[in-house]
Design a protein around this motif. Structure first.
Motif, PDB file in Angstrom:
ATOM      1  N   GLY A 152      -4.384 -13.053  -9.744  1.00 17.25           N
ATOM      2  CA  GLY A 152      -3.335 -13.242  -8.751  1.00 17.25           C
ATOM      3  C   GLY A 152      -2.728 -11.917  -8.319  1.00 17.25           C
ATOM      4  N   PHE A 153      -1.900 -11.965  -7.276  1.00 19.38           N
ATOM      5  CA  PHE A 153      -1.220 -10.776  -6.777  1.00 19.38           C
ATOM      6  C   PHE A 153       0.043 -10.491  -7.590  1.00 19.38           C
ATOM      7  N   ILE A 154       0.364  -9.206  -7.727  1.00 19.61           N
ATOM      8  CA  ILE A 154       1.626  -8.766  -8.314  1.00 19.61           C
ATOM      9  C   ILE A 154       1.974  -7.431  -7.666  1.00 19.61           C
ATOM     10  N   ALA A 155       3.251  -7.144  -7.554  1.00 17.01           N
ATOM     11  CA  ALA A 155       3.681  -5.846  -7.038  1.00 17.01           C
ATOM     12  C   ALA A 155       4.436  -5.110  -8.130  1.00 17.01           C
ATOM     13  N   LEU A 156       3.988  -3.902  -8.454  1.00 16.87           N
ATOM     14  CA  LEU A 156       4.613  -3.065  -9.468  1.00 16.87           C
ATOM     15  C   LEU A 156       5.041  -1.763  -8.832  1.00 16.87           C
ATOM     16  N   ASP A 157       6.352  -1.488  -8.870  1.00 12.47           N
ATOM     17  CA  ASP A 157       6.905  -0.310  -8.195  1.00 12.47           C
ATOM     18  C   ASP A 157       6.383  -0.205  -6.762  1.00 12.47           C
ATOM     19  N   GLY A 158       6.254  -1.369  -6.112  1.00 11.80           N
ATOM     20  CA  GLY A 158       5.858  -1.403  -4.711  1.00 11.80           C
ATOM     21  C   GLY A 158       4.379  -1.325  -4.454  1.00 11.80           C
ATOM     22  N   CYS A 159       3.579  -1.311  -5.502  1.00 15.52           N
ATOM     23  CA  CYS A 159       2.128  -1.188  -5.361  1.00 15.52           C
ATOM     24  C   CYS A 159       1.486  -2.563  -5.526  1.00 15.52           C
ATOM     25  N   SER A 160       0.763  -3.016  -4.525  1.00 15.76           N
ATOM     26  CA  SER A 160       0.076  -4.296  -4.590  1.00 15.76           C
ATOM     27  C   SER A 160      -1.121  -4.196  -5.530  1.00 15.76           C
ATOM     28  N   LEU A 161      -1.105  -5.028  -6.575  1.00 17.08           N
ATOM     29  CA  LEU A 161      -2.151  -4.977  -7.585  1.00 17.08           C
ATOM     30  C   LEU A 161      -2.633  -6.386  -7.917  1.00 17.08           C
ATOM     31  N   THR A 162      -3.817  -6.465  -8.509  1.00 14.89           N
ATOM     32  CA  THR A 162      -4.387  -7.736  -8.942  1.00 14.89           C
ATOM     33  C   THR A 162      -4.236  -7.865 -10.453  1.00 14.89           C
ATOM     34  N   VAL A 163      -3.733  -9.001 -10.883  1.00 15.81           N
ATOM     35  CA  VAL A 163      -3.560  -9.247 -12.312  1.00 15.81           C
ATOM     36  C   VAL A 163      -4.934  -9.342 -12.966  1.00 15.81           C
ATOM     37  N   LYS A 164      -5.103  -8.600 -14.033  1.00 20.09           N
ATOM     38  CA  LYS A 164      -6.387  -8.584 -14.739  1.00 20.09           C
ATOM     39  C   LYS A 164      -6.443  -9.679 -15.790  1.00 20.09           C
ATOM     40  N   ASN A 165      -5.455  -9.712 -16.650  1.00 18.83           N
ATOM     41  CA  ASN A 165      -5.363 -10.742 -17.686  1.00 18.83           C
ATOM     42  C   ASN A 165      -3.903 -11.048 -17.967  1.00 18.83           C
ATOM     43  N   CYS A 166      -3.636 -12.279 -18.414  1.00 19.62           N
ATOM     44  CA  CYS A 166      -2.295 -12.672 -18.831  1.00 19.62           C
ATOM     45  C   CYS A 166      -2.264 -12.851 -20.348  1.00 19.62           C
ATOM     46  N   THR A 167      -1.099 -12.594 -20.926  1.00 18.45           N
ATOM     47  CA  THR A 167      -0.900 -12.777 -22.365  1.00 18.45           C
ATOM     48  C   THR A 167       0.339 -13.633 -22.579  1.00 18.45           C
ATOM     49  N   ASP A 168       0.660 -13.903 -23.841  1.00 24.90           N
ATOM     50  CA  ASP A 168       1.851 -14.688 -24.156  1.00 24.90           C
ATOM     51  C   ASP A 168       3.130 -13.949 -23.783  1.00 24.90           C
ATOM     52  N   GLU A 169       3.061 -12.622 -23.688  1.00 19.43           N
ATOM     53  CA  GLU A 169       4.265 -11.838 -23.404  1.00 19.43           C
ATOM     54  C   GLU A 169       4.253 -11.182 -22.033  1.00 19.43           C
ATOM     55  N   GLY A 170       3.117 -11.178 -21.347  1.00 19.30           N
ATOM     56  CA  GLY A 170       3.081 -10.502 -20.055  1.00 19.30           C
ATOM     57  C   GLY A 170       1.701 -10.528 -19.442  1.00 19.30           C
ATOM     58  N   PHE A 171       1.242  -9.363 -19.007  1.00 16.64           N
ATOM     59  CA  PHE A 171      -0.024  -9.294 -18.298  1.00 16.64           C
ATOM     60  C   PHE A 171      -0.503  -7.848 -18.251  1.00 16.64           C
ATOM     61  N   CYS A 172      -1.706  -7.652 -17.726  1.00 16.46           N
ATOM     62  CA  CYS A 172      -2.201  -6.295 -17.527  1.00 16.46           C
ATOM     63  C   CYS A 172      -2.853  -6.182 -16.156  1.00 16.46           C
ATOM     64  N   VAL A 173      -2.904  -4.952 -15.653  1.00 17.06           N
ATOM     65  CA  VAL A 173      -3.545  -4.648 -14.376  1.00 17.06           C
ATOM     66  C   VAL A 173      -4.468  -3.455 -14.575  1.00 17.06           C
ATOM     67  N   ILE A 223       0.863  -1.177   0.000  1.00 15.61           N
ATOM     68  CA  ILE A 223       0.000   0.000   0.000  1.00 15.61           C
ATOM     69  C   ILE A 223       0.905   1.235   0.000  1.00 15.61           C
ATOM     70  N   VAL A 224       1.106   1.796  -1.183  1.00 14.40           N
ATOM     71  CA  VAL A 224       2.001   2.949  -1.330  1.00 14.40           C
ATOM     72  C   VAL A 224       1.465   4.113  -0.516  1.00 14.40           C
ATOM     73  N   GLN A 225       2.347   4.746   0.258  1.00 15.92           N
ATOM     74  CA  GLN A 225       1.930   5.834   1.145  1.00 15.92           C
ATOM     75  C   GLN A 225       1.978   7.198   0.480  1.00 15.92           C
ATOM     76  N   GLY A 226       2.625   7.280  -0.673  1.00 18.65           N
ATOM     77  CA  GLY A 226       2.674   8.550  -1.381  1.00 18.65           C
ATOM     78  C   GLY A 226       3.869   8.636  -2.298  1.00 18.65           C
ATOM     79  N   LEU A 227       4.166   9.851  -2.723  1.00 18.22           N
ATOM     80  CA  LEU A 227       5.273  10.113  -3.631  1.00 18.22           C
ATOM     81  C   LEU A 227       6.359  10.912  -2.924  1.00 18.22           C
ATOM     82  N   ALA A 228       7.601  10.534  -3.170  1.00 15.79           N
ATOM     83  CA  ALA A 228       8.755  11.272  -2.667  1.00 15.79           C
ATOM     84  C   ALA A 228       9.502  11.842  -3.865  1.00 15.79           C
TER      85      ALA A 228
END
Length: 204
Positions: free
Chosen positions: A137-158, A5-10
């Motif tokens: 499933g869970f994924i963390a992007l730049d420290g932000c806890s997110l839920t995977v929306k869809n997967c593809t052959d090359e990656g995924f989206c949130v 849970i990102v607390q903000g921007l520095a």
């Protein structure tokens, strides 16, 4: 340990590069500076860093070669803004999912779909990590806890809600940007265990 849970921007105040080393200084919002301590951990774009010096709301960190080669922190310049989360304390609410702050790799933003109240972020990941990423499933992007929306052959989206866009760097992300990726440790443990079990069965 962190919650995602990102607390903000520095803001980056300085980024001094030396051979295989960087000293990073950030300005934290004053409201997030209570009880700072030398040696304490702060996740910066999801990367667990140790406080080496602080004065008022300015906090310094030392980044070594491994951190610079694995994360996007080595690309930071003065004036950039980064996601931050101070380490969780016993009794804190776990609103996202448990993170170690140990970034596995970089994911590239390949497409951004924006609408008035929604944003979908598409990312490309290395093949060796894709087996740990699942729909919902869970994924963390730049420290932000997110839920995977869809997967593809090359990656995924949130999917990103307006609140996430307003308090994190995802509000000004662009295509081609590199994002720190931490896969869910529990998912990794389960997948690796199942793969070892199946491999063992097939060899007997």
């Amino acid at each position: 340990m962190f919650t995602g849970i990102v607390q903000g921007l520095a803001e980056v105040i300085s980024a001094e590069h030396r051979e295989n080393f960087m000293q990073l200084t950030l300005a934290l919002p004053p409201a997030n500076c209570d009880q700072l301590q030398l040696g304490a951990s702060i996740a910066v774009n999801g990367t667990c860093l140790t406080i080496t010096h602080f004065e008022d709301n300015q906090v310094c960190f030392d980044l070594i070669a491994q951190t610079l080669s694995t994360t996007n922190l080595g690309q930071l310049q003065v004036g950039d803004r980064v996601n931050f989360e101070r380490a969780a304390r016993i009794g804190d609410e776990i609103g996202g999912h448990l993170l170690s702050g140990h970034v596995h790799d970089l994911a590239e933003v390949t497409r951004i779909e924006r609408s008035p109240n929604n944003c979908t972020l598409w990312l490309k990941t290395a093949e060796k990590w894709r087996r740990y990423i699942f729909d919902k499933g869970f994924i963390a992007l730049d420290g932000c806890s997110l839920t995977v929306k869809n997967c593809t052959d090359e990656g995924f989206c949130v999917g990103l809600i307006p609140e996430t866009l307003s308090i994190t760097r995802f509000g000004f992300i662009t295509e081609g940007d590199l994002i720190n990726l931490e896969i869910d440790s529990h998912t990794q443990a389960v997948v690796d265990s199942v793969e070892r079990y199946l491999e063992h069965r097939s060899s007997n």
